[in-house]
Scaffold this motif. Sequence first.
Motif, short mmCIF file in Angstrom:
data_model
loop_
_atom_site.label_atom_id
_atom_site.label_comp_id
_atom_site.label_asym_id
_atom_site.label_seq_id
_atom_site.Cartn_x
_atom_site.Cartn_y
_atom_site.Cartn_z
N GLY A 12 5.00 1.60 7.52
CA GLY A 12 5.84 1.63 8.70
C GLY A 12 5.76 2.96 9.43
O GLY A 12 6.61 3.30 10.25
N GLN A 13 4.75 3.77 9.11
CA GLN A 13 4.66 5.09 9.74
C GLN A 13 3.46 5.15 10.66
O GLN A 13 2.58 4.30 10.60
N THR A 14 3.41 6.18 11.48
CA THR A 14 2.24 6.39 12.32
C THR A 14 1.06 6.72 11.41
O THR A 14 1.20 7.59 10.55
N ASP A 177 -7.12 -4.03 0.79
CA ASP A 177 -5.83 -4.66 0.46
C ASP A 177 -5.05 -3.82 -0.58
O ASP A 177 -3.83 -3.71 -0.50
N ILE A 178 -5.78 -3.24 -1.53
CA ILE A 178 -5.11 -2.40 -2.53
C ILE A 178 -4.52 -1.16 -1.86
O ILE A 178 -3.37 -0.78 -2.12
N PHE A 182 -0.57 -0.44 -1.85
CA PHE A 182 -0.04 0.81 -2.45
C PHE A 182 0.81 1.54 -1.42
O PHE A 182 1.94 1.95 -1.69
N ASN A 183 0.27 1.71 -0.21
CA ASN A 183 1.01 2.43 0.83
C ASN A 183 2.34 1.74 1.14
O ASN A 183 3.37 2.39 1.28
N ASN A 184 2.30 0.41 1.23
CA ASN A 184 3.53 -0.33 1.54
C ASN A 184 4.53 -0.28 0.39
O ASN A 184 5.71 -0.04 0.60
N ASP A 185 4.04 -0.49 -0.85
CA ASP A 185 4.94 -0.53 -2.01
C ASP A 185 5.70 0.78 -2.17
O ASP A 185 6.85 0.79 -2.60
N TYR A 186 5.00 1.90 -1.88
CA TYR A 186 5.62 3.21 -2.11
C TYR A 186 6.08 3.86 -0.80
O TYR A 186 6.54 5.00 -0.81
N PHE A 191 -3.24 6.39 1.23
CA PHE A 191 -4.66 6.03 1.10
C PHE A 191 -5.21 5.53 2.43
O PHE A 191 -4.54 4.76 3.13
N PRO A 192 -6.44 5.92 2.77
CA PRO A 192 -7.07 5.37 3.97
C PRO A 192 -7.49 3.92 3.74
O PRO A 192 -7.68 3.49 2.60
N VAL A 193 -7.61 3.19 4.81
CA VAL A 193 -8.11 1.81 4.74
C VAL A 193 -9.61 1.90 5.05
O VAL A 193 -10.00 2.18 6.17
#
Length: 355
Positions: A12-14, A177-178, A182-186, A191-193
């Motif tokens: 949810g961040q820039t 997807d990982i 990870f970014n969403n869960d925490y 991590f870059p996509v």
Amino acid sequence: MSSAASPDQVGGQTPKAFQPRIFSGIQPSGGITLGNYLGALKRFVEKQDEGIETVYCLVDMHAITVWQDPEKLRQQTREGAAAFLAAGIDPKRSILFNQSQVSAHAELGWIFSCIARMGWMSRMTQWKDKTAGKNAEAASLGLFAYPALMAADILAYKATMVPVGDDQKQHLELTRDIAIKFNNDYGVDFFPVVEPLIEGAATRVMSLRDGTKKMSKSDPSDQSRINLTDDADTIAAKIRKAKTDAEPLPDSIDGLKDRPEAKNLVNIYAALAGQTVAQVIADNAGAQFGTFKPKLVDLAVAKLSPISGEMNRLMADPGEIDRILGNGADRADALARPILDQVYDITGMIRSRRK
Ligand code: TYM
């Protein structure tokens, strides 16, 4: 399998800009083939020369997802390293090492095994192919979890670009997807996509015996592939015997449709010559294989013999190869360790040991 979040919604961040970094790897589970060379290694060298930081790895821990003879594995890892060096990887400009010497891969692999879902893994086509017609219950847990370790290989360096052949595309989608999960869960933008780099005329080199099957180091027939260790006579014999059809080469790319063997040889020629497929077709329209194959033999021998010669020279001094891999591992560890420390912090692990 695709995640709900788009790369620009992570946490949810820039999104932040990540430093460009390239990572890729090859399994030392057999010799390096022409498919590995054209689809990956040759392109690793090109990327090294584009001025982006490049990290390359012999993924020995991936290799043991199916049993490997220990002495052969060591030998194949050194031979793989020799292939990288002989093809033009400069260990001063690129980081070159073997995976097991940098424990961050295994550590982050475990964390990603807790992020990835069973359903994602069971949809991997390589898992399905490798267990097709066999008892999947008898496959190793490591073979199933393999793509989580692959994601860790890449993201331990926060690599942003990954040059690979076409067969790795789905694994890289899973890596994306990982990272997103990870970014969403925490609630972080950590991590870059990653961006898969699947480019050129030879993203999928096919077997010389069957143009519908991928050229592979695990194919039981050695005639199906060219190995980087093959000498000039062997290369020539394999190309001369390569399966073809009876038609001459067409005058347009469209004419290669439904002609998998012809298409494969044209693609191999284009990739070795550094030409486009259209150029090769324009130069060889109407040629019979009796004319085209000798041209391909000359080109393949001219491009590949210097590499096998240099590999032989390097293999005569295994201590020097091990030294290069050790230096590369030290440099890789220096990049990955601080990233992993942050991951432990983000995930709530206490890190209180005195260094
Ligand atoms: P591996 O060892 O099977 O293959 C290494 C690279 O060679 C490419 N390749 C081909 N390209 C074109 N035509 C072919 N016939 C062909 N056969 C193989 C592969 O696409 C790959 O780029 N899972 C990976 C290794 C890996 C990895 C990674 C790759 C582990 N961790 C992290 C990138 C990033 C594999 O088994 O590749």
